[in-house]
Design an enzyme around this catalytic site. Sequence first.
Site, short mmCIF file in Angstrom:
data_model
loop_
_atom_site.label_atom_id
_atom_site.label_comp_id
_atom_site.label_asym_id
_atom_site.label_seq_id
_atom_site.Cartn_x
_atom_site.Cartn_y
_atom_site.Cartn_z
N VAL A 66 0.86 -1.19 0.00
CA VAL A 66 0.00 0.00 0.00
C VAL A 66 0.89 1.24 0.00
CG1 VAL A 66 -1.77 1.31 1.22
CG2 VAL A 66 -1.83 -1.19 1.27
N LYS A 67 0.47 2.22 -0.77
CA LYS A 67 1.18 3.52 -0.78
C LYS A 67 0.23 4.58 -0.25
CE LYS A 67 3.02 6.92 -4.10
NZ LYS A 67 3.43 7.13 -5.51
N CYS A 68 0.69 5.37 0.72
CA CYS A 68 -0.14 6.47 1.21
C CYS A 68 0.77 7.60 1.68
CB CYS A 68 -1.08 6.00 2.32
SG CYS A 68 -0.34 5.86 3.96
#
Length: 294
Positions: free
Chosen positions: A205-207
């Site tokens: 996940v990228k955030c």
Amino acid sequence: MADKDGILESKEFGIGIPQETKGFYVKGGNHYSWGMKSRLNKIFNPKTGKSLMLAFDHGYFLGPTSGLERLDLNIPPLVDHIDCFMGTRGGMMSCIDPALTGNKAIALRVSSGSSILNDDLSDEIISVDIAEAIRMNADLMATQVFIGAPHQKESIDNLSKVINTGNAYGVPTMGVVAVGKEMERTAKYFRLSTRIIAEVGAQVVKCYYCDDFDSVIASCPVPIVIAGGKKIPERDALEMCSNSILMGAAGVDMGRNIFQSEDPLAMVQAVRAIVHEGIDHKEAFDMFNELKAK
């Protein structure tokens, strides 16, 4: 009988058998397939468990972003210091010499459909299929996810399709938490978004980084890499990078804060030192200034 290194010696086969098998070092990845683990092993450095991704996929909705007017000139000088390219199909194929990729991982942007001219950026499609991703030797497929936006359901549908085909061929998926013009950037929102993406089945996940970021990391069962976001002063970008790593991020996917820097080559080396050597942001800023002076 075990020898001093904890290895069982087999007289019959003449091989050493480890007494204990450690879990796969990528968070949540113990039960993945061999091919999936192999690709994740290329993305995340086995010695540190971290990754420095260079994001230059901005043109898919921003056009010729400042610092990326010439991908063929701006990206190659930075390659030696990164672990993973993060680009679009067109950008990679037209501007990046395959010989440059070497042992670097490739994260391929597979979603598109919006532009900076749209008020609603959440209406996207999957524009690159699994066959094309494999032809391009991609190690990771990245798709945007718009939690709370008008097209949330469609973006989760896109994510699900990418994950399903990726799982079938051993190619991991990265769900990218999108924050539109009016969407919040709080720990509460990122806990919700990252957990949904992980529960749907994304392997990465990228955030964005935020206050109370450690709670976001703790509630997400797969690795989180942070987005660099808009250009900010180098000192601030390095501090954000350092804080995110200290709080448990598995790496950074940084673009504008590298290629729009006063000295992109110095900046990418300073970021790498934080990610893989664990230096703090003050040391990294000193390193940046020293390299820039040269």
